[in-house]
Motif scaffolding. Structure first.
Motif, PDB file in Angstrom:
ATOM      1  N   MET A 121      49.177  -3.816  59.681  1.00 30.57           N
ATOM      2  CA  MET A 121      49.383  -2.743  58.738  1.00 30.57           C
ATOM      3  C   MET A 121      50.275  -3.239  57.617  1.00 30.57           C
ATOM      4  SD  MET A 121      49.923   0.426  61.217  1.00 30.57           S
ATOM      5  CE  MET A 121      48.752   0.556  62.523  1.00 30.57           C
ATOM      6  N   LEU A 162      56.056   1.167  64.015  1.00 33.15           N
ATOM      7  CA  LEU A 162      54.733   0.563  64.150  1.00 33.15           C
ATOM      8  C   LEU A 162      54.748  -0.604  65.128  1.00 33.15           C
ATOM      9  CD1 LEU A 162      53.787   0.751  60.385  1.00 33.15           C
ATOM     10  CD2 LEU A 162      52.760   2.095  62.245  1.00 33.15           C
ATOM     11  N   HIS A 211      51.731  -2.695  66.759  1.00 35.97           N
ATOM     12  CA  HIS A 211      51.041  -3.063  65.524  1.00 35.97           C
ATOM     13  C   HIS A 211      51.723  -4.239  64.836  1.00 35.97           C
ATOM     14  CE1 HIS A 211      48.648   0.536  65.852  1.00 35.97           C
ATOM     15  NE2 HIS A 211      49.748   1.252  65.974  1.00 35.97           N
ATOM     16  N   ASN A 234      47.718   6.809  64.320  1.00 39.23           N
ATOM     17  CA  ASN A 234      46.698   6.707  65.375  1.00 39.23           C
ATOM     18  C   ASN A 234      45.392   7.374  64.964  1.00 39.23           C
ATOM     19  OD1 ASN A 234      48.408   5.254  67.046  1.00 39.23           O
ATOM     20  ND2 ASN A 234      49.140   7.073  68.115  1.00 39.23           N
ATOM     21  N   LEU A 291      43.242   4.965  62.752  1.00 40.08           N
ATOM     22  CA  LEU A 291      42.765   3.693  63.298  1.00 40.08           C
ATOM     23  C   LEU A 291      41.546   3.842  64.174  1.00 40.08           C
ATOM     24  CD1 LEU A 291      46.165   2.002  64.094  1.00 40.08           C
ATOM     25  CD2 LEU A 291      44.676   1.618  62.139  1.00 40.08           C
TER      26      LEU A 291
END
Length: 116
Positions: A1, A18, A23, A113, A116
């Motif tokens: 990200m 994150l 992530h 969420n 994604l």
């Protein structure tokens, strides 16, 4: 990200959240670096502050959506300047989600969420 945020505390908070959820994150404080960095990093999501020095987050969203390579990547706008009509303007530019500051940690993670 790819997280674009000029406020150091917010940038750290977003990136820590994150990373805690597994992530990989590239933090950017200067919006002028977004297009170049995004092409190299290949993010699966942009988290975009709207009020940035040098360039508007809305202009960056428009640029990202106009780029053939980057346009499929979803964008979550995060802003403290939530005035009348702002959400509609930001979504019209191409953002798929909109979160106002100060953020709710739960809402922030839920929005990530959902994209994604």
């Amino acid at each position: 990200m790819l997280v674009v945020e000029d406020n150091e505390l917010n940038l750290k908070l977003f990136c820590d959240l994150l990373r805690a959820h597994g992530h990989e994150v590239l933090p950017l404080r200067d919006g002028r670096d977004v297009l170049r960095q995004a092409r190299d990093f290949r993010p699966d999501l942009f988290i975009m502050d709207i009020h940035l020095p040098h360039v508007s987050g809305v202009d960056l969203i428009i640029s990202l959506k106009a780029d053939r390579e980057l346009s499929p990547v979803p964008i979550m706008a995060v802003t403290a300047y939530a005035g009348k009509g702002d959400e509609e303007r930001i979504r019209a530019a191409g953002a798929q989600a909109y979160v106002s500051k100060p953020i709710s940690v739960l809402r922030f993670v839920e929005q990530v969420n959902a994209l994604l």
